[in-house]
Design an enzyme around this catalytic site. Structure first.
Site, PDB file in Angstrom:
ATOM      1  N   LYS A 185       0.741  -1.209   0.012  1.00 26.26           N
ATOM      2  CA  LYS A 185      -0.132   0.123  -0.008  1.00 26.26           C
ATOM      3  C   LYS A 185       0.742   1.185  -0.007  1.00 26.26           C
ATOM      4  CE  LYS A 185      -3.950  -1.831   2.512  1.00 26.26           C
ATOM      5  NZ  LYS A 185      -4.889  -1.397   1.659  1.00 26.26           N
ATOM      6  N   ARG A 232     -10.628 -11.328   1.675  1.00 34.21           N
ATOM      7  CA  ARG A 232     -11.300 -12.408   1.096  1.00 34.21           C
ATOM      8  C   ARG A 232     -10.811 -13.836   0.892  1.00 34.21           C
ATOM      9  NH1 ARG A 232     -11.598  -8.603  -4.226  1.00 34.21           N
ATOM     10  NH2 ARG A 232     -11.020  -7.076  -2.555  1.00 34.21           N
TER      11      ARG A 232
END
Ligand code: BES
Ligand code: MN
Ligand code: ZN
Length: 480
Positions: free
Chosen positions: A262, A336
């Site tokens: 990130k 996920r």
């Protein structure tokens, strides 16, 4: 803060401050008796415009020995016709933080006005309890000298409601503490300790090697870059002999993005990527304390997502418990992967419903800011129940569609699925990805990426971790 209930006249109860909730308009008229005893002091401040009853407006008056309470605090409720349980909670939150900041310890609440409007003083009290929270563990000089007690002055039997509000608020505080705690302390092992601190709950922890034997390849791929041992935590509480409801909480104790790193700006916030898991623990705490007649299995697939010499790389293919293969396009779409294995694991218990709660996508906070939890699922009736709980708790959920066209978004050329198709539609495509694992089991997904953290103080939510999901899921379970 402790809550007491006493059937005694407002003017006769000795305390540091008596709270008088007042809607806009009639001013002193709501409290004629007290006003008279105070030689018209309340009429004076309303006539002069010093207090108009606007929503969450405050006005503190000293009683100079004319009545038993040392002070009275007028707290505005806003327009009468716009009042709701939520507005009442907010007023309670505002009143409590105002008095707390003045270091006032012993409060009382005048309830007859609230009751006459067909609202519950328990909601006002819940706001007070929720607001009286600060995270000061790492401040040497400051400590949380919160409010000691609040006494509800009423003849009504509010015992049950107040007990519920108290258990919910302390669960929310527990969750906020976990989420606010930095990731060097709040590791997967620390989540295990938090789980084990709960009473009447059995806890099983699946470590790296057992998870490997079970085939949790998607989950384990997230933990590979970190030296911090992952912990797949399973909690069980059986208050009734029925099919269980399974709650799954995303529990990434720090999300750097992994090899798909990130940007640095704001990365410190990614300690809150375990807010789903923390909410689930909060729910479990309240449920077990209240001994609710439910059967709950909670799953926290905890891991830290870091880049490293053995980290998962974009393009890698992994398999879940059921053998479904996933091409990992971005190691930053890690939530996920962990929740997919958790859903498949949860199905072993033949649950009547699977609810997952996760800080899953940046797109969720882009869509809703701080104002709503995004909800998707495969069972309309279940989602209706969630909406009802949302209405009651004002932990707002908003349903998004799972059009079958989203299936194409997660098609991989070389595996059964890929974990992302990039940012376009990612709020829904991430949920669609999870739906592939839920299959026919009734399932609801709650994306709390926008709501789990707030940068500004709110009436009963101080800035930082919000504890979102705890009251919503408790409300949901209560209605079952
Ligand atoms: N934990 C993040 C989502 C997130 C972002 C939560 C901001 C709270 C605030 C999640 O793991 C993530 O990185 N999602 C990516 C997915 C993308 C790579 C498809 C995102 O939403 O940007
Ligand atoms: Mn991520
Ligand atoms: Zn994440």
């Amino acid at each position: 803060m402790k809550v007491f209930i006493r059937n005694i006249k407002d003017t006769a109860f000795a305390c540091d401050a008596l709270i008088l909730p007042a809607p806009e308009g009639k001013g002193a008229g709501y409290y004629e008796d007290i006003d008279k005893s105070l030689n018209g002091l309340i009429s004076k401040v309303t006539a002069s415009g010093e207090f108009a009853g606007k929503r969450n407006e405050t006005c503190l008056l000293h009683t100079s020995g004319k009545i038993k309470p040392e002070r009275v605090l007028l707290i505005g409720l806003g327009k009468r016709q716009e009042l709701s349980p939520e507005k009442l909670r907010q007023a309670g939150g505002r009143a409590a933080s105002y008095l707390r900041d003045l270091k006032i310890k012993d409060l009382a609440l005048s309830t007859h006005l609230i009751s006459s409007l067909n609202l519950s003083p328990a909601d006002f009290t819940e706001g007070c309890l929720l607001a009286d929270y600060r995270f000061l563990k790492y401040k040497k000089e400051e400590n949380h000298n919160g409010i000691k007690k609040i006494t509800l002055l009423t003849g009504e039997d509010l015992q049950k409601q107040v007990r519920w509000a108290g258990a919910a608020a302390s669960a929310v505080h527990f969750t906020r503490d976990l989420v606010n705690t930095p990731s060097n302390i709040m590791t997967p092992s620390a989540l295990v300790r938090a789980a084990r601190s709960l009473k009447r709950v059995s806890v099983k922890v699946i470590g790296r090697s057992e998870a490997g034997r079970l085939g949790m390849g998607a989950y384990l791929s997230v933990a590979k870059g970190s030296d911090e041992p992952p912990a797949f935590i399973v909690l069980a509480y059986k208050g009734k002999n029925i099919r269980p409801v399974t709650l799954i909480g995303k529990s990434i104790t720090f999300d750097s993005g992994g090899i798909s790193l990130k940007p640095g700006e704001g990365m410190e916030k990614m300690k809150y990527d375990m807010a789903g898991g923390a909410a689930v623990l909060g729910v479990m705490k309240a449920v077990s304390e209240m001994k609710l007649p439910v059967h709950l299995i909670c799953v926290l697939p905890a891991a830290e997502n870091l880049p490293g010499g053995s980290a998962t790389k974009p393009g890698d293919v992994v398999k879940t418990i059921s053998g479904k293969s996933i091409e990992i396009i971005s190691t930053d779409a890690e939530g996920r992967l962990t929740v997919a294995d958790a859903i498949e694991y949860a199905k072993r218990f033949k649950p009547s419903a699977i609810i997952d709660i996760a800080t899953l996508t940046g797109a969720c906070s882009i869509a809703f800011g701080n104002e709503a939890v995004a909800m998707m699922g495969n069972d309309e009736a279940l989602m209706e129940k969630m909406k009802r709980a949302s209405g009651e708790t004002s932990e707002r959920v908003w349903q998004m569609p799972l059009f079958e066209e989203y299936r194409d978004y997660i098609k991989s050329d070389i595996a059964d699925l890929k974990n992302t198709s990039g940012r376009s539609g990612s709020l829904v495509s991430s949920a669609y990805f999870l739906s592939e694992f839920a299959g026919d089991t009734p399932w609801v997904h709650l994306d709390i990426a926008g709501t789990a953290w707030t940068d500004k103080d709110r009436p009963y939510i101080p800035k930082g971790a919000t504890g979102i999901g705890v009251r919503l899921l408790l409300g949901f379970l209560k209605n079952l």
